[in-house]
Scaffold this motif. Structure first.
Motif, PDB file in Angstrom:
ATOM      1  N   SER A 192       0.822  -1.217   0.000  1.00  0.00           N
ATOM      2  CA  SER A 192       0.000   0.000   0.000  1.00  0.00           C
ATOM      3  C   SER A 192       0.854   1.264   0.000  1.00  0.00           C
ATOM      4  N   LEU A 193       2.111   1.135   0.430  1.00  0.00           N
ATOM      5  CA  LEU A 193       3.034   2.272   0.417  1.00  0.00           C
ATOM      6  C   LEU A 193       3.768   2.420  -0.911  1.00  0.00           C
ATOM      7  N   GLY A 194       3.441   1.545  -1.861  1.00  0.00           N
ATOM      8  CA  GLY A 194       4.024   1.670  -3.191  1.00  0.00           C
ATOM      9  C   GLY A 194       5.151   0.715  -3.496  1.00  0.00           C
ATOM     10  N   VAL A 195       5.395  -0.256  -2.614  1.00  0.00           N
ATOM     11  CA  VAL A 195       6.441  -1.245  -2.896  1.00  0.00           C
ATOM     12  C   VAL A 195       5.950  -2.205  -3.961  1.00  0.00           C
ATOM     13  N   ARG A 196       6.750  -2.404  -4.979  1.00  0.00           N
ATOM     14  CA  ARG A 196       6.393  -3.283  -6.090  1.00  0.00           C
ATOM     15  C   ARG A 196       7.476  -4.345  -6.298  1.00  0.00           C
ATOM     16  N   ALA A 197       7.134  -5.363  -7.052  1.00  0.00           N
ATOM     17  CA  ALA A 197       8.081  -6.431  -7.359  1.00  0.00           C
ATOM     18  C   ALA A 197       9.348  -5.838  -7.976  1.00  0.00           C
ATOM     19  N   GLY A 198      10.491  -6.282  -7.478  1.00  0.00           N
ATOM     20  CA  GLY A 198      11.770  -5.808  -7.995  1.00  0.00           C
ATOM     21  C   GLY A 198      12.336  -4.608  -7.277  1.00  0.00           C
ATOM     22  N   ASP A 199      11.531  -3.958  -6.410  1.00  0.00           N
ATOM     23  CA  ASP A 199      12.037  -2.817  -5.656  1.00  0.00           C
ATOM     24  C   ASP A 199      13.024  -3.276  -4.577  1.00  0.00           C
ATOM     25  N   VAL A 200      13.846  -2.328  -4.128  1.00  0.00           N
ATOM     26  CA  VAL A 200      14.760  -2.557  -3.009  1.00  0.00           C
ATOM     27  C   VAL A 200      14.419  -1.557  -1.911  1.00  0.00           C
TER      28      VAL A 200
END
Length: 646
Positions: free
Chosen positions: A76-84
């Motif tokens: 919900s805070l904007g973390v998506r697949a592939g993020d660090v």
């Protein structure tokens, strides 16, 4: 000529050991582990943190729900697949929940301890390309004092402890409670984190090397790297559901993390402790398993020696005699089974069998009357298996724990290898070795200069290849090319040799080699092990690069040193200052110990010694896993080193 290379597939005994463990072959990512454990173990205890600011305890079902909450909140805070996301924190359930919540959201974490230097943490934040930051506390966040260039890429900040304070940030700054509330709301609204792709090669975590010299390098480990450890560490240890584990190593370190994932996958209950609380927690928890580093085992042995020194002389002589007998029994038993570091001819093995038989009655008596009490005082009394990693274990420490009945296994690896490459098995516990490779792991010994394979038992550079080896350093192709060749062989930087049964014996670090002015190459590790076996010496580091002779920086144990000085008839040190006569006597004693080593060489002698202050984490001379930072020690004690050679 048999070449020194082992391509290790699971042996019959390995397969037997692994057959009793769940293989987890259906997992493509670590985040899939927790729902399965919640189904299997339900309300059984998983994590306990009695010393946290807010003591916490979680069952497997509660742990799984917390991870789902964290995953939904991060999404919900904007973390998506592939993020660090960068994570700078200390041991505790919240660290693990955040770690696995990020993986549940398909992201990876770039991790480091909160006590690391500020400039190092800032560098990791920038180098990793982090889009979010999880920190231990508001105090650490204030200490970081992030400039706009580092703050701008961030979408959020989360505090593991406490509430936000100070100047408001340009991005959301959430307390731990607020993060969980956000996640619970998302779950209630049917918005869990999207399931990550079933791709084991995706990035799981970025671990940064300790940075003893220069900038630390990011080590990207994939889910496949970590799952290899999860599936294969069972060749060494066989935990049962409900077994108790005490965790004291930094949770962000690769050794602790892989061990933690593995032990939890077996249904164990893990208690987080600190170095200050370790002794009391060992008595309170009475663990069946303990994962640690050589320095801890040395400290436990030192504690035993201190307790022994305070006993009446008759009891002290009794215990020392019993210990000498049990150590000799253990050595004879190993020789009879050909479990030493040199091959034993049949005649010598028979002689060793007879020696073991003669020493067995007294050893059996001590095992019934003495050693259970010693084990109880040292580690709580229920320890079944202990594992040492993160550095070479001195043989005298190894032999002590063998004598008192603690099965001490040793593993070897590096951050770049997830970390375990080799480990000793209970059925092939060859003391002094680093054990045999894990399944599907290859070890090769080559000439350090020409990189040509060497013969079995020849000492050279250790190369490794296997599913646990990283694909390359994070965004550093030149550094990657220095350690990984086109065939996937990783240069460990360690020196060692392979025995015929595939056991690896480490002899030192290639970069730690001391080259005397005569051209002689000296590996300091084995010599330091021989010296620290003395009751006089707490810590030691050899020096002598480009000098005529070796020298030693000694951290002495004060009471034994004073007794030694009186016995030698020289002045007792006052205010930490030793007279030249005492230093000469210490040099003679050290050289006596070095000369007694098997295969001792004339150039492995000290020209002098200097007494120095301790090496600690707090003064920056030990890493978080208690390895010496040799360059920093040399810099701090430069004057003492110069005085050795003046």
């Amino acid at each position: 000529m048999a070449l020194a290379e082992v391509n290790w597939t699971a042996s019959h005994r390995d397969r037997q050991a692994l057959a009793s463990r769940q293989d987890w072959s259906d997992l493509s990512g670590l985040e899939q582990l927790w729902p399965a454990l919640a189904r299997q173990h339900g309300d059984a205890p998983a994590l306990d943190a009695p010393h946290a600011r807010h003591p916490e305890r979680f069952s497997y079902r509660q742990l799984q729900h917390r991870i789902e909450q964290a995953g939904a909140a991060f999404a919900s805070l904007g973390v998506r697949a592939g993020d660090v996301v960068a994570q700078f924190g200390e041991n505790g359930p919240r660290w693990l929940i955040s770690d696995q919540g990020l993986m549940r959201a398909g992201a990876a974490d770039a991790v480091r301890g909160s006590a690391a230097p500020v400039d190092e943490l800032r560098y990791i934040l920038e180098d990793s390309g982090a889009i979010g930051l999880v920190v231990e506390s508001a105090a650490l966040l204030e200490r970081l004092a992030l400039p706009p260039a580092l703050m701008d890429p961030l979408r959020f900040v989360v505090l593991l402890e406490g509430e936000p304070s100070g100047t408001p940030l340009p991005v959301p700054c959430l307390s731990w409670g607020e993060l969980l509330e956000r996640g619970e709301s998302a779950l209630a609204e049917g918005r869990p984190a999207p399931m990550p792709a079933a791709d084991p090669t995706r990035l799981a975590t970025l671990l940064y090397t300790s940075g003893t010299t220069g900038r630390p390098k990011g080590v990207p480990l994939s889910h496949a790297n970590l799952l290899h450890q999860l599936r294969n560490l069972g060749v060494a240890v066989a935990p049962r559901p409900g077994d108790r584990v005490v965790s004291v190593l930094p949770i962000w370190h690769s050794y602790e993390r892989s061990a933690e994932y593995f032990l939890l996958s077996c249904g164990c209950c893990q208690t987080y402790t600190t170095l200050k609380q370790l002794r009391s927690d060992l008595q309170r928890v009475r663990p069946q398993y303990l994962i640690s580093v050589p320095r801890l085992w040395e400290a436990l042995l030192s504690g035993f020696e201190d307790a022994l020194a305070g006993m009446p002389s008759a009891r002290r002589r009794l215990i020392r005699g019993a210990l000498a007998n049990s150590c000799a029994y253990g050595l004879a038993r190993r020789r009879s089974r050909d479990l030493t570091l040199t091959p034993e001819p049949a005649v010598q093995r028979l002689q060793a069998t007879l020696k073991a038989a003669l020493r067995w009655p007294l050893h059996r008596l001590a095992s019934a009357l003495l050693w259970p009490k010693v084990r109880g005082q040292l580690v709580g009394g229920e320890l079944r298996t202990a594992v040492s990693g993160g550095g070479a274990l001195a043989l005298h420490v190894d032999s002590f724990f063998e004598a008192i009945g603690i099965e001490l296994l040793v593993g070897y690896g590096l951050t770049e290898t997830s970390p375990v490459l080799t480990c000793r098995r209970p059925w092939v516990n060859r003391r002094g070795s680093a054990g045999q490779p894990l399944p599907d792991t290859s070890i090769r010994i080559v000439d350090p200069e020409r990189r040509q394979p060497l013969a079995l038992c020849a000492t050279g550079l250790v190369l490794a290849r296997g599913p646990q080896v990283m694909s390359g350093y994070w965004r550093k192709p030149e550094a990657t090319a220095k350690v990984l060749d086109g065939e996937g062989w990783f240069d460990t930087g360690d020196l060692g040799r392979l025995l015929p049964d595939g056991s690896l014996v480490l002899t030192g670090r290639a970069k730690d080699t001391i080259v005397l002015s005569s051209g002689e190459n000296i590996e300091p590790g084995p010599l330091e092990e021989a010296l620290v076996a003395s009751a006089l010496i707490e810590q030691v580091m050899l020096v002598g690069q480009d000098r005529k002779q070796l020298g030693a920086l000694l951290v002495p144990r004060s009471e034994p040193l004073e007794a030694f000085a009186r016995q030698a008839g020289v002045p007792v040190p006052e205010d930490g200052v030793a007279e030249p006569a005492l230093l000469r006597a210490l040099t003679r004693e050290c050289n006596r110990l070095l000369a007694a080593r098997p295969g001792s060489r004339p150039d492995e002698r000290l020209g002098g010694v200097a007494l120095v202050d301790p090496f600690t984490i707090e003064n920056g001379l030990l890493t978080q896993t208690l390895k010496q930072r040799r360059d920093r020690i040399a810099a701090r004690d430069a004057a003492a080193i110069d005085a050795l050679y003046s």
